[in-house]
Design an enzyme around this catalytic site. Sequence first.
Site, PDB file in Angstrom:
ATOM      1  N   CYS A   1      -7.071   2.696  54.862  1.00 35.89           N
ATOM      2  CA  CYS A   1      -8.364   2.469  55.526  1.00 35.89           C
ATOM      3  C   CYS A   1      -9.393   3.489  55.033  1.00 35.89           C
ATOM      4  O   CYS A   1     -10.574   3.162  54.918  1.00 35.89           O
ATOM      5  CB  CYS A   1      -8.216   2.570  57.036  1.00 35.89           C
ATOM      6  SG  CYS A   1      -6.766   1.708  57.673  1.00 35.89           S
TER       7      CYS A   1
ATOM      8  N   CYS B   1      -5.361  -5.463  54.313  1.00 36.35           N
ATOM      9  CA  CYS B   1      -5.455  -5.947  55.698  1.00 36.35           C
ATOM     10  C   CYS B   1      -6.543  -6.986  55.913  1.00 36.35           C
ATOM     11  O   CYS B   1      -6.605  -7.600  56.977  1.00 36.35           O
ATOM     12  CB  CYS B   1      -5.695  -4.774  56.632  1.00 36.35           C
ATOM     13  SG  CYS B   1      -7.276  -3.987  56.274  1.00 36.35           S
TER      14      CYS B   1
END
Length: 126
Positions: free
Chosen positions: A104, A35
């Site tokens: 994440c 990302c």
Amino acid sequence: MEKYTEKVIEYFMNPRNMGEIPDADGESRIGSLICGDIMQLFLKIENNIIIDAKFKTFGCAAAIASSSVVTEIIKGKTVEEAEKVTKKLILEKLGGLPEPKVHCSLLAVDALKEALQNWKEKQHSK
Ligand code: FES
């Protein structure tokens, strides 16, 4: 799981240990290839014990919550104990993450590994 748990939202709204340690003994800066978000981790280590940990994360709610949880987990732990922190443990503490957000939590683990490695390298160069 499709939504953030209350735990994730709570950590995102009230992040623990956010900030910098200017004279950190170990630090890292990790970017996610998935990302593009960035996480920085700062450690203060004395006698092999992590006495302080802070983070700065330019990323999503899951990344901020994961960083915050990591700093909480490792404070007061030995370097060897901190090395054993896994993505699974972070996910457990957060009550899980939506599938597209699992990477994440990995960012937090990578940042921790890198900061510990940085500390080790500094020990050798002393
Ligand atoms: Fe980038 Fe979460 S979407 S770290």
